[in-house]
Scaffold this motif. Structure first.
Motif, short mmCIF file in Angstrom:
data_model
loop_
_atom_site.label_atom_id
_atom_site.label_comp_id
_atom_site.label_asym_id
_atom_site.label_seq_id
_atom_site.Cartn_x
_atom_site.Cartn_y
_atom_site.Cartn_z
N ILE A 4 0.94 -1.18 -0.05
CA ILE A 4 -0.06 0.09 -0.15
C ILE A 4 1.10 1.32 -0.03
CG2 ILE A 4 -1.55 1.39 1.21
CD1 ILE A 4 -2.82 -1.00 2.28
N ILE A 5 0.54 2.20 -0.90
CA ILE A 5 1.30 3.36 -0.84
C ILE A 5 0.45 4.40 -0.15
CG2 ILE A 5 2.24 5.24 -2.47
CD1 ILE A 5 3.08 3.01 -4.19
N THR A 6 0.66 5.03 0.98
CA THR A 6 -0.17 5.96 1.73
C THR A 6 -0.05 7.20 1.37
OG1 THR A 6 1.49 5.70 3.31
CG2 THR A 6 -0.28 3.97 3.52
N HIS A 7 -0.94 8.08 1.74
CA HIS A 7 -0.75 9.49 1.57
C HIS A 7 -0.36 9.94 -0.07
CE1 HIS A 7 -0.15 8.57 5.67
NE2 HIS A 7 -1.11 9.52 5.98
N ALA A 8 -0.97 9.36 -0.93
CA ALA A 8 -0.51 9.38 -2.62
C ALA A 8 -1.27 10.79 -3.07
CB ALA A 8 -0.75 8.38 -3.45
N ASP A 11 5.26 5.34 2.37
CA ASP A 11 4.49 6.60 2.75
C ASP A 11 5.04 7.68 1.73
OD1 ASP A 11 3.70 9.04 3.62
OD2 ASP A 11 4.46 8.68 5.59
N ALA A 12 4.19 8.15 0.78
CA ALA A 12 4.25 8.89 -0.09
C ALA A 12 4.37 10.42 0.00
CB ALA A 12 3.79 8.65 -1.37
N THR A 13 4.33 10.78 1.44
CA THR A 13 3.99 12.13 1.89
C THR A 13 5.04 13.08 1.31
OG1 THR A 13 2.85 11.35 3.89
CG2 THR A 13 3.85 13.64 3.86
N GLY A 14 4.53 14.05 0.58
CA GLY A 14 5.50 15.15 0.39
C GLY A 14 5.95 14.75 -1.21
N LEU A 15 5.40 13.56 -1.74
CA LEU A 15 5.86 13.42 -3.20
C LEU A 15 4.50 13.30 -4.10
CD1 LEU A 15 8.42 10.40 -2.27
CD2 LEU A 15 8.90 12.69 -2.67
N LEU A 16 4.67 13.37 -5.40
CA LEU A 16 3.87 13.18 -6.15
C LEU A 16 3.83 11.80 -6.63
CD1 LEU A 16 4.12 16.13 -8.64
CD2 LEU A 16 2.45 16.22 -6.58
N LEU A 61 7.10 7.92 -7.83
CA LEU A 61 6.94 8.80 -6.67
C LEU A 61 7.99 9.89 -6.97
CD1 LEU A 61 5.42 6.36 -5.62
CD2 LEU A 61 6.60 6.75 -3.42
N TRP A 62 7.39 10.85 -7.20
CA TRP A 62 8.23 12.07 -7.93
C TRP A 62 8.10 13.18 -6.86
CZ3 TRP A 62 10.00 12.51 -12.86
CH2 TRP A 62 10.43 13.73 -13.20
N ASP A 63 9.49 13.41 -6.67
CA ASP A 63 9.82 14.86 -5.78
C ASP A 63 9.97 16.14 -6.63
OD1 ASP A 63 10.58 16.80 -4.18
OD2 ASP A 63 12.31 15.69 -3.15
N PRO A 64 8.96 16.86 -6.55
CA PRO A 64 8.84 18.33 -7.48
C PRO A 64 9.76 19.11 -7.01
CG PRO A 64 6.87 18.05 -5.96
CD PRO A 64 7.56 16.85 -5.63
N ALA A 65 10.45 18.93 -5.84
CA ALA A 65 11.20 20.32 -5.39
C ALA A 65 12.62 19.69 -5.43
CB ALA A 65 10.91 20.58 -3.96
N ARG A 66 13.03 18.44 -5.70
CA ARG A 66 14.36 18.13 -5.79
C ARG A 66 15.45 18.52 -6.81
NH1 ARG A 66 16.85 13.88 -2.43
NH2 ARG A 66 18.83 13.91 -2.96
N GLU A 67 16.12 19.29 -6.60
CA GLU A 67 17.16 19.82 -7.30
C GLU A 67 18.37 19.15 -7.52
OE1 GLU A 67 17.10 24.68 -7.29
OE2 GLU A 67 19.03 23.87 -6.78
N VAL A 68 18.34 18.70 -8.83
CA VAL A 68 19.60 17.81 -9.41
C VAL A 68 20.59 18.46 -10.58
CG1 VAL A 68 20.11 15.50 -10.30
CG2 VAL A 68 18.23 15.99 -8.64
N THR A 69 21.58 18.30 -10.52
CA THR A 69 22.69 18.56 -11.47
C THR A 69 23.02 17.52 -12.12
OG1 THR A 69 23.28 20.84 -10.34
CG2 THR A 69 24.66 19.86 -11.97
N ILE A 70 22.66 17.48 -13.51
CA ILE A 70 22.80 16.33 -14.42
C ILE A 70 24.26 15.83 -14.51
CG2 ILE A 70 22.33 15.06 -16.53
CD1 ILE A 70 19.53 16.74 -16.46
#
Ligand code: DUC
Ligand code: ZN
Ligand code: ZN
Length: 469
Positions: free
Chosen positions: A8-12, A47-52, A402-411
């Motif tokens: 179960i993925i919660t808080h999706a 728990d997917a809290t904070g993620l899309l 589960l996608w973190d919309p705020a995560r900054e990544v330098t490729i």
């Protein structure tokens, strides 16, 4: 049936092409079995809290382990390519079973199955490439293969080893009309390219940057218009792949405005690279040689506008992996090549979603539903994999990101999972990254690492396309 779920993925915070809602997702036997609240017990909970939570990406245009000829070899096979896809949030790949001239289409498909068998970490389907439409291919092989689940095929208007002439394209389109298959068109005018290439070569203009000069926008515009005209004549939908800029877009918009079913695809390279990237020190520009070539900043904006305006249905990588320091890659035979002999293609399976999310959604050019539609739902529909793939609904495969919309990544290439020795996006900083990817309920990537199983991906026959513009 027991009410216990495998996962179960919660808080999706679920986002699809049309909706956004918060719920728990119950997964059983690889499928989404429930969307709701208080779902009961599960073997495992995330728990997917904070993620899309997004449907897994569908990359409907990538090349893996494609037999090449000319001493060339693709750097990625189904193992490394699917690993890279998984870590980029893509759970379905559709590469190409390519017919060589003189080869039976059936033999090309069988060979390609052998290359894929037991290798892929994500589910996969095949497009066909039709390079030799003999009467037998048109009357027997192609209709049979279409009925077996190979419902889309690509035709080329350039490349000597692949191109069809106009009459052959019409014949192939007619098979698609009769069978309901979807034809993908590589639209560049071969004779214009050959003529320009000869002139550039004669003038000693052979550096990588001249690749762009040999394939100017009008080359793409003319072929796009011709393909659209052929589709109108035969009365069949087509999909123009890897559209690079304004002039081709104008042709597509014009045809769509007349009510013709012309679908279109674009790719990250036309949003993030320009022809200037081909003009780097020494031979470095070879890293960005792909066809059609990247254009300029104004064309990038035109592609963004067309994405926002729904001219495009599909956003794919066109991952075509050739390493730079490879005698079977960009430095063919160990040498820096004239532009016309540099293998065409760049890697992009793993960076496709973050690049579009960052520039598009974070950049305010498209909304999150368009992002999901372009990268997952619409390719699944057009290539006959929906609703098994491309959405989050009960009964669908549990392919989830589960996608973190705020995560900054330098490729950085060293953090990617493909087998190519560079990325054209080195040093580009994006916002938004897949933190966990599930394929049929199994975790396959987590925190930038691959945790899947090569060989766990299944081949999927495709149904007929469903789609509208
Ligand atoms: N162009 C293609 O048509 N296919 C593969 C890669 C490329 O650049
Ligand atoms: Zn192409
Ligand atoms: Zn391609």
């Amino acid at each position: 049936m027991s009410s216990k779920f495998d996962l179960i993925i919660t808080h999706a915070d679920v986002v699809t092409a049309s909706d956004r809602f918060t719920c728990d997702i119950g997964i059983r036997a690889g499928k989404i079995a429930a969307l709701g609240h208080d779902l009961g017990s599960a073997t495992e909970t995330v728990d997917a809290t904070g993620l899309l939570v997004l449907p897994g990406g569908v990359d409907a245009h990538c090349h893996l382990d494609q037999p090449m000829g000319f001493g060339l070899r693709m750097a990625d096979d189904f193992r490394s390519g699917s690993r890279s896809a998984a870590c980029g949030g893509t759970t379905t790949i559709i590469p190409f079973a390519a017919q060589a001239k003189g080869q039976s289409l059936r033999a090309a498909v069988e060979d390609y199955h052998q290359r894929a068998q037991g290798q892929s970490a994500v589910d996969y389907a095949f497009h066909l490439i039709v390079s030799d439409p003999t009467q037998h291919v048109l009357d027997v092989e192609l209709p049979e293969l279409i009925s077996e689940g190979y419902t889309s095929f690509k035709v080329y208007m350039t490349y000597d080893d692949l191109k069809l002439n106009d009459r052959q394209i019409l014949d192939v389109l007619d098979v698609a009309r009769r069978t309901g298959a979807l034809v993908m068109v590589h639209a560049e005018s071969t004779d214009c390219i050959a003529w320009l290439t000869q002139r550039l070569d004669a003038a000693g203009h052979t550096a990588p940057k001249y690749h762009a000069a040999a394939r100017p926008e009008l080359v793409e515009r003319e072929a796009t218009h011709r393909a659209i005209t052929f589709a109108e004549l035969v009365d069949v939908p087509i999909l123009i792949v890897h559209v690079s800029g304004q002039e081709a877009i104008e042709q597509i918009r014009w045809a769509q405005g007349r009510g013709q079913k012309i679908f279109a695809e674009t790719c990250p390279q036309y949003l993030y690279l320009t022809a200037e990237d081909l003009d780097q020190d020494g031979y470095e520009g070879a890293k960005c040689v792909c066809s059609p070539p990247p254009r300029d900043a104004q064309n990038q904006e035109a592609v963004w506008r067309a994405l926002a305006g729904n001219v495009f249905s599909v956003f794919s990588s066109d991952h075509a992996p050739f390493s730079y320091e490879d005698p079977q890659g960009k430095k063919l035979n160990g040498k820096e090549q004239k532009f016309q002999h540099i293998p065409n293609g760049i890697p992009g399976l793993e960076t496709r979603l973050p690049l579009l999310f960052s520039g598009g959604v974070v950049g305010g050019r498209i909304n999150i539903h368009q992002f999901v539609a372009l990268t997952s739902t619409q390719p699944a529909k057009l290539y006959g994999l929906y609703p098994r793939k491309g959405s989050i609904m009960v009964g669908a495969d549990a392919d989830l990101v589960l996608w973190d919309p705020a995560r900054e990544v330098t490729i950085r290439n060293e953090r990617l999972h493909h087998n190519v020795d560079y990325t054209p996006y080195e040093g580009t900083t994006v916002r938004g990254w897949p933190m966990m990817t599930f394929s049929r309920g199994r975790l396959i990537s987590k925190d930038f690492g691959f945790v899947g199983t090569e060989g766990a991906g299944e081949f999927m026959p495709c149904g007929k396309p469903i789609g509208s513009i």
